[in-house]
Design a protein around this motif. Sequence first.
Motif, PDB file in Angstrom:
ATOM      1  N   ASP A 139      21.435 -14.930 -15.990  1.00 50.79           N
ATOM      2  CA  ASP A 139      20.796 -16.129 -15.404  1.00 50.79           C
ATOM      3  C   ASP A 139      21.689 -16.733 -14.322  1.00 50.79           C
ATOM      4  OD1 ASP A 139      18.642 -15.766 -16.953  1.00 50.79           O
ATOM      5  OD2 ASP A 139      19.128 -17.333 -18.446  1.00 50.79           O
ATOM      6  N   LYS A 140      22.998 -16.800 -14.696  1.00 53.28           N
ATOM      7  CA  LYS A 140      23.946 -17.397 -13.759  1.00 53.28           C
ATOM      8  C   LYS A 140      24.010 -16.584 -12.465  1.00 53.28           C
ATOM      9  CE  LYS A 140      28.356 -19.681 -13.846  1.00 53.28           C
ATOM     10  NZ  LYS A 140      29.725 -19.533 -14.163  1.00 53.28           N
ATOM     11  N   LYS A 150      21.721 -14.634 -11.271  1.00 50.69           N
ATOM     12  CA  LYS A 150      20.452 -14.763 -10.540  1.00 50.69           C
ATOM     13  C   LYS A 150      20.432 -16.076  -9.768  1.00 50.69           C
ATOM     14  CE  LYS A 150      17.303 -13.375 -13.696  1.00 50.69           C
ATOM     15  NZ  LYS A 150      16.033 -13.503 -14.333  1.00 50.69           N
ATOM     16  N   ASN A 151      20.860 -17.182 -10.442  1.00 48.95           N
ATOM     17  CA  ASN A 151      20.802 -18.499  -9.804  1.00 48.95           C
ATOM     18  C   ASN A 151      21.771 -18.603  -8.620  1.00 48.95           C
ATOM     19  OD1 ASN A 151      18.878 -19.285 -11.547  1.00 48.95           O
ATOM     20  ND2 ASN A 151      20.286 -20.317 -12.980  1.00 48.95           N
ATOM     21  N   GLU A 152      22.984 -18.084  -8.863  1.00 48.38           N
ATOM     22  CA  GLU A 152      24.003 -18.240  -7.811  1.00 48.38           C
ATOM     23  C   GLU A 152      23.825 -17.229  -6.680  1.00 48.38           C
ATOM     24  OE1 GLU A 152      27.805 -18.227  -9.730  1.00 48.38           O
ATOM     25  OE2 GLU A 152      27.391 -20.157 -10.717  1.00 48.38           O
ATOM     26  N   ARG A 153      23.103 -16.169  -6.956  1.00 45.82           N
ATOM     27  CA  ARG A 153      22.808 -15.122  -5.980  1.00 45.82           C
ATOM     28  C   ARG A 153      24.071 -14.609  -5.253  1.00 45.82           C
ATOM     29  NH1 ARG A 153      17.414 -14.614  -4.727  1.00 45.82           N
ATOM     30  NH2 ARG A 153      16.151 -16.174  -5.737  1.00 45.82           N
TER      31      ARG A 153
END
Length: 606
Positions: A407-408, A410-413
Motif C-alpha cells: 500500500d505504501k 503504491k501511495n508513494e509511487r
Amino acid sequence: MYRKYFFPAVAFLVVFISVLLLGSSLNAMVPVFRSGDTIGADYRGSIATLDGFRQDGDGNYCADLKGRCETDDLTLIFISSAPDTIYVNGTKAVLDTYGSISGRLLVAQIPAEAFSYGKAGVWSIRLELHSASADSLSGLSLCSIDSAMTIVAVYNVLMPMIYGILLTISVYGFLLYLSKRDGTLLLFSLYTLCLFLWCFTPCLISHFGVKSSVLSFVHIYSFDFAVILGMVTCLSFCKLKMSGRRRWLDKWYGILALCLAFSLLENCLSARSGEVLLFLFYMAGCAVLVITCGKSDRKPWVALCGLSITQALRFIAIQYPHPSFYFDLMKLLRLLTLPYVIGCMIDINTSFARKFREAELLACELDKKVEERTKQLTEQQQIKTNLMTNIFHDLRTPLLIMRGCMDKLKNERRYDEEMVQILDERLAFITDMTEDLFATIKLEDKSLFMETEPVPLEPILRKIVDGCRIEADKKNIGIECRCKVKAVAWGDETWLSRAFQNLIANAVYYSKPDGGSVRVLMDTADGRILIEISDHGVGIAPEDKDKIFDRYYRVSGTKKHKSSGLGLSIAASVIAHHNGSIKVNSKVGEGTTFLVELPLWSIEQE
Ligand code: ADP
C-alpha cells in the motif's frame, strides 16, 4: 504318550467300581424269599424279593411259600408288567394299580382266606402266575399293603419330577440352540427329547387306556434313537469328524440311518441281549470320553463321571437277573440314564459359560482398545487443529506486513529500499514455511520415495558449515567441522542435507553472541556413524526436551522471526527414515548437543 489318558481312565474306574460295590451291597441288603422257604415270625412286611419260580406244564410260574409271620396284609407288588391272573392256593388275588399314575406299579393283596394253616401255626401258600412273562418276575416282591402304598406314593412324586427334568433339559437345550448353533447342544436336546418320549409314552398308553399303535411305535423307536443320539453326543464332545467315504455319518441323514439300523438290530434281540449290547455300546462311549478328557481342551469330566455311574448301574442290572425291588424301581423311573444326562448337561453348560466369559473378556479388551484409539484420534485431531491455527497465524502476520508495504509503495509511487527489503524477507519466510510444511506432509506419507544411494557425509556437513559461517561471523562466534573419518551413509542426499542444515542452523541461531563456538564432529563406532552438533547457546529446559521434536513446537520465548517450529521434526523424521536415531543433551544457559546416529555404509579412504 498315553500318560494324559491315565487320570481320566482312573477317574472312570474309581467311579465305576465305587458305584458297582455300593449298588451291589445295597441290592444284597434286601431279603430274598425263595420258593420253599419259610418266612420267619419276625417278618414285618418290609420289601422282600420273591425268587425261585418254576414253570409248570401249562407254562404258568409257580412258587411255594411257608411262614410264621402275620398274614393280615401280605401283598405282592409287580413292576412294569404283571401276569393276567394270580392264584393263591387256588383263590384269585385282585390286581390293582393303587393309584400309580403310570399304572406300571401293580399290587395284589393276598386274600386272608387263601392261607392254609398247618402244625404250630405255620401257614403255606402256592402262588400261581397265569400268562406271566419272565419280565413280570423281575422285581416281584412281597411286602405289607402299607409299604406298597408308600412305594406307590413315592413313585407318584418322583416320576413326574424325573420326566419333567428330562423335558425341561430338552426344551432348555433347544432354546439355547436357537441362540447358539452348537452341534453338541442340538444332539443332546434331541437325545433328552427321545428319552422323555420313551419314558412318557407308556404313561399315556396305560393312563388313558389308549392302545395306540402310534404310541407304541414312538415308545420303541424313541428308546433306540435315544441310544444312538446319546452315543453321538458323546462323540461330539471330542469333535470327532468323519472323513472320506464315512463323511455322510456326520450328517443328519447319517445319524438317522444309524438310529434305524440300531432299532432293527435291537428289536431282533431278547431284552437281556439288548441290555448287554447297550452296556457294551456305551463302554465304547466311555473310552471316547476318556480320550477326550485326555487330549482335547474341552474336557467333559462330569459327563465321564455321569456315564461311569450309569454304566455301573447297567452292569448291576445285567449281573443280577432278579435285582432287588428298589433297583427295578430305579429302572422304572429311568434313574439309570439320569447321571449321564445330567453330566452332559453340566459339561455343555460349563463350556458355554467358558465361551461366554471369553467373549466378555474380549469385549472388555476391545472396549479398552476403542477407548484408547478414540483418545489418540482426539489428540491427533487436536494437534492438527493447533497446527492449522499456527500455520494460518504465521502466514497472516507476514501477509499483513506485506499488504502494508505494498500500500505504501503504491501511495508513494516511488522505489523504497527499506520496504522492498521487508517484502523480500517476508516472502522468503513464507517460501521457507511452505517448503517446511510440504516436507512435513511428504515425510508423513509412509510411501514417500527416497533415493537409495551411498551418501558421503563429510562434503555435506562442510558445505552446511560454510554456508552458516556468515551468520556465525555476524554473531561473532566460531564454527568448525571435524570429521575423524570420511563416513558414507546409505540413503537420500537431499533429505539428509536438509536434516543437518536444520540442526546446524539452529545451533548457530540459538548460540549466544560473542562467545563460544558451534562444533560439528563426525566419527564412527560399532558400525554406526556418530555426528555431534554442539553449541554454547541458550540451552533447552528439561521440560521442553521431549517436545522439541514435535511438529510446530516452539519453546516459548523463542524470538526467531523465521521460526516455523518444523525444523527439528523434519530432521527427526528424516533420520528415522534412514534407520537412525537422534538425541539431545542440553543445559539451560550452557549449551546444547544433538547426537545423531546413522547406519554406516562404508568409509572413504584418503
Ligand atoms: P524453529 O524453527 O523454531 O527453530 P525447530 O523445530 O527447529 O523450530 O526447533 C524447535 C525448538 O527447539 C525451537 O523453538 C528452539 O526453542 C529449540 N531448539 C532447537 N535447537 C536448539 C538449540 N540448538 N539450542 C537451543 N534451543 C534449540
